[in-house]
Scaffold this motif. Structure first.
Motif, short mmCIF file in Angstrom:
data_model
loop_
_atom_site.label_atom_id
_atom_site.label_comp_id
_atom_site.label_asym_id
_atom_site.label_seq_id
_atom_site.Cartn_x
_atom_site.Cartn_y
_atom_site.Cartn_z
N LYS A 1 20.38 53.51 26.99
CA LYS A 1 21.10 53.12 28.20
C LYS A 1 21.81 54.31 28.86
CE LYS A 1 21.75 48.33 26.68
NZ LYS A 1 21.46 48.47 25.22
N ASP B 1 24.67 50.67 15.97
CA ASP B 1 23.94 51.05 17.18
C ASP B 1 24.35 52.45 17.63
OD1 ASP B 1 23.52 49.59 20.52
OD2 ASP B 1 22.16 50.75 19.24
N GLU C 1 34.41 44.83 20.03
CA GLU C 1 33.47 43.71 19.82
C GLU C 1 33.51 43.18 18.40
OE1 GLU C 1 29.53 44.51 21.22
OE2 GLU C 1 30.21 44.61 23.28
N ARG D 1 32.88 49.40 15.39
CA ARG D 1 31.98 48.78 16.35
C ARG D 1 31.37 47.54 15.75
NH1 ARG D 1 27.32 47.20 17.03
NH2 ARG D 1 26.45 46.87 19.11
N HIS E 1 32.52 54.98 19.51
CA HIS E 1 33.57 54.03 19.23
C HIS E 1 34.47 54.60 18.15
CE1 HIS E 1 31.70 50.82 21.54
NE2 HIS E 1 30.53 51.13 20.96
N ARG F 1 15.38 48.93 19.33
CA ARG F 1 15.83 50.10 20.09
C ARG F 1 14.66 51.07 20.18
NH1 ARG F 1 19.41 47.37 21.61
NH2 ARG F 1 21.69 47.66 21.45
N GLU G 1 32.24 48.20 29.37
CA GLU G 1 30.82 48.51 29.23
C GLU G 1 30.01 47.69 30.22
OE1 GLU G 1 29.16 48.36 25.28
OE2 GLU G 1 31.02 49.09 24.40
N ASN H 1 33.08 44.00 27.67
CA ASN H 1 31.76 44.63 27.73
C ASN H 1 30.77 43.56 28.23
OD1 ASN H 1 33.03 46.77 26.50
ND2 ASN H 1 32.29 46.25 24.44
N TYR I 1 21.04 41.70 29.33
CA TYR I 1 20.94 40.77 28.21
C TYR I 1 20.80 39.32 28.66
CZ TYR I 1 21.91 44.51 24.90
OH TYR I 1 21.83 45.66 24.16
N TRP J 1 27.89 51.98 30.35
CA TRP J 1 27.27 52.21 29.04
C TRP J 1 25.86 52.72 29.31
CZ3 TRP J 1 29.19 52.28 24.22
CH2 TRP J 1 28.25 52.57 23.23
N TYR K 1 26.83 42.64 30.26
CA TYR K 1 25.51 43.19 30.59
C TYR K 1 24.67 42.21 31.40
CZ TYR K 1 26.47 47.07 27.43
OH TYR K 1 27.01 48.18 26.84
C1 ADA Z 1 27.85 46.74 22.86
C2 ADA Z 1 28.45 47.88 22.03
C3 ADA Z 1 27.83 49.22 22.31
C4 ADA Z 1 26.30 49.13 22.47
C5 ADA Z 1 25.99 48.14 23.60
C6 ADA Z 1 24.48 47.96 23.81
O1 ADA Z 1 28.58 46.50 23.99
O2 ADA Z 1 29.86 48.00 22.23
O3 ADA Z 1 28.13 50.07 21.20
O4 ADA Z 1 25.75 48.65 21.27
O5 ADA Z 1 26.51 46.86 23.25
O6 ADA Z 1 23.81 48.97 24.09
O7 ADA Z 1 24.04 46.81 23.69
#
Ligand code: ADA
Length: 556
Positions: A530, A130, A376, A335, A310, A523, A462, A426, A432, A508, A428
């Protein structure tokens, strides 16, 4: 230049940055003029090229002698050929490497660096991810002329003795290329200094000179108070100075006191950004002007820290953080590496090499307050725990002066929190999944306390949401709109910044970044959207939101 300051006054150093010839192994006989540092993806014909390419140029040596090529990494693997002889190789796009050229002859020589950014079984850290693994010679390269004994590097840390009084603890790593007698080393910083005499070194012998000496009345390095001092080592043979090395250092303390991260004895609240090395104009090879442009914006928001997600960052970027008084969480390169890769012997080798290079190369930066590993990865199984334990032990062995951590996403199953000094997660919520940040963070923290986090600082490493730059939906505020990104970030930050159990947050992320082709389907624009600014640093609505929220809380 590799750094934002001159590392050598005595030692002759020339930069090899500039235009090189690039021959991609793409089935064409085409050659390109390519900038070093740079990424080949910025050459239109190579914007999608993933594979092997040769950077080449002529290097003129003014006199015979011993030379050192200091390469600031290449993305992601490099083989170095001097007059078509393989003289060195390196894996991983985020740490430097040196190549010695002993008894080199004067005159013109050919230098070729074969760079490979392909994904294969030979690469366990650079995998489709990512973020984007660019191709290129992405950090500066220098040619040093070294004496028959020279200073390879030096490590520094300080120990507080009283107000403004510290001990400077310095190790200077010498390498003799020829048998040598009557060596004198001097080390100086602030108002302190020390001398070391070495009677004899054999050819190809390495020697570590360790000195500790007092300094008085120094101003401590602190957030937004970047008090830096030159640390200078000078090497004399038979009374004549033949080599030197200068670094920038800061006197400060980083301590974990119960649930608090303390800088110079004062608890700090981290208000940070995750920042990838990626830019729409430069790929991962950002010039220092672009780095500084990022940092001006980061400072403008009221942030006080950056997480180098990372992977280890460019030393020049760390120098700027030193010089601006921004705290840095630096982590090795990993990562969400799948277990089937992590259990390979090659992963242990490549990850531990990255750990060692990250710490030995970056440990003198006062801005770095914590080291991280294995973002992660599998921290919820015994097999994964053994890998975490080994890597964290390696960090502690290489640098006992800083706390260690890892950022987890193994919610309610993680079994490694007892291994670290700072527990980091981390999360969200609202992006998510749709549980409120208050409910989710309370539940997760309660679970953490019962599973290894009790009595330790907790960081949210994050938190954030997606927002496609320029996509507005002021009524429905649909996901991916800038409006929804603001709504989610506002709930996340107002909740987390006022939770007394937390030592801070990293948003993040600072800027949108490219992602691997394999990630593109989930994506939009094949980017991780983000950021609070887009790939080209155009601020989104969320930039001003973060500025309002970060600036509303205390300085740190
Ligand atoms: C994870 C990861 C990040 C990024 C993030 C995301 O926490 O560590 O690199 O991928 O998710 O945007 O979902």
């Amino acid at each position: 230049m590799r750094r934002t300051f001159e590392e050598h006054h005595q030692r002759p150093v020339v930069s090899l940055d500039g235009l090189w010839t690039l021959h991609p192994q793409d089935g064409t006989a085409k050659a390109y003029s390519a900038m070093v540092p740079g990424v080949w993806e910025r050459i239109p014909a190579l914007s999608r090229f993933r594979g092997v390419a040769d950077y080449s140029r002529t290097v003129f040596l003014p006199c015979p002698g011993h030379y050192l090529l200091r390469l600031g990494a290449a993305s992601h693997s490099a083989k170095v050929y001097w007059d078509e002889t393989l003289v060195g190789q390196h894996y991983n796009a985020y740490t430097d490497f040196d190549i010695l050229l002993t008894n080199a002859t004067a005159g013109a020589h050919s230098l070729r660096v074969q760079v490979d950014n392909s994904f294969s079984d030979a690469s366990t850290l650079h995998i489709p991810n990512d973020y984007f693994t660019y191709g290129g010679f992405t950090r500066s390269i220098e040619l040093h002329r070294v004496s028959k004994v020279y200073i390879e590097r030096m490590s520094f840390h300080s120990v507080k003795r009283g107000k403004g009084d510290y001990s400077a603890v310095v190790s200077v790593f010498l390498h003799a290329l020829e048998a040598t007698d009557d060596i004198l080393l001097t080390v100086q910083t602030a108002d302190g200094c020390a001398d070391v005499k070495v009677d004899h070194l054999d050819a190809d012998q390495r020697h570590t000179a360790e000195v500790t000496f007092p300094v008085h009345g120094v101003k401590e390095w602190d957030i937004f108070q970047p008090n830096l001092y030159d640390l200078t080592a000078r090497l004399f043979l038979h009374g004549a100075c033949v080599d030197d090395l200068v670094d920038h250092v800061g006197f400060r303390t980083v301590e974990i006191e119960g649930e608090r991260i303390c800088l110079n004895g004062r608890p700090v609240q981290i208000k940070g950004f995750n920042r990838h090395e990626d830019h729409g104009l430069f790929g991962c090879a950002l010039p220092q002007e672009a780095m500084m442009d990022d940092l001006q914006r980061i400072l403008d928001t009221g942030a006080n820290s950056i997480r180098t997600c990372h992977y280890p960052n460019d030393p020049k970027f760390l120098d700027l953080c030193d010089e601006l008084g921004l705290l840095v969480w630096e982590e090795h390169h990993a990562r969400a590496i799948p277990m089937e890769i992590m259990r390979k012997p090659l992963f242990a080798q490549q990850a531990s090499a990255c750990n060692e290079e990250m710490i030995t190369q970056h440990m003198n930066h006062p801005c770095i307050y914590i080291w991280g590993v294995l973002n992660e990865c599998e921290s919820e199984t015994e097999e994964g725990r053994a890998i975490y334990a080994a890597q964290l032990a390696q960090l502690r062995q290489l640098d006992p002066t800083r706390p260690v951590s890892y950022a987890s996403c193994r919610f309610f199953t993680d079994i490694c929190m007892d291994l670290v000094d700072v527990v980091s997660w981390n999360i969200y919520p609202r992006w998510y999944h749709d549980e409120s940040i208050r409910s989710y963070s309370d539940r997760l923290i309660a679970w953490m306390e019962a599973h290894g986090a009790s009595g330790k600082p907790i960081l949210i490493t994050e938190v954030g949401a997606g927002g496609i730059a320029g996509y507005h939906d002021p009524f429905a505020r649909a996901k991916w709109s800038e409006e929804r990104q603001c709504d989610i970030l506002e709930e996340q930050l107002t909740t987390l910044l006022t939770n007394p159990r937390l030592s801070g947050v990293y948003i993040w992320q600072f800027a949108d970044v490219r992602v691997a082709e394999e990630w593109a389907l989930n994506r939009p624009k094949a980017q991780n959207n983000k950021g609070v600014v887009d790939l080209f640093r155009q601020p989104k609505m969320s930039y001003l939101l973060v500025k309002r929220l970060y600036s509303a809380t205390g300085q740190d």
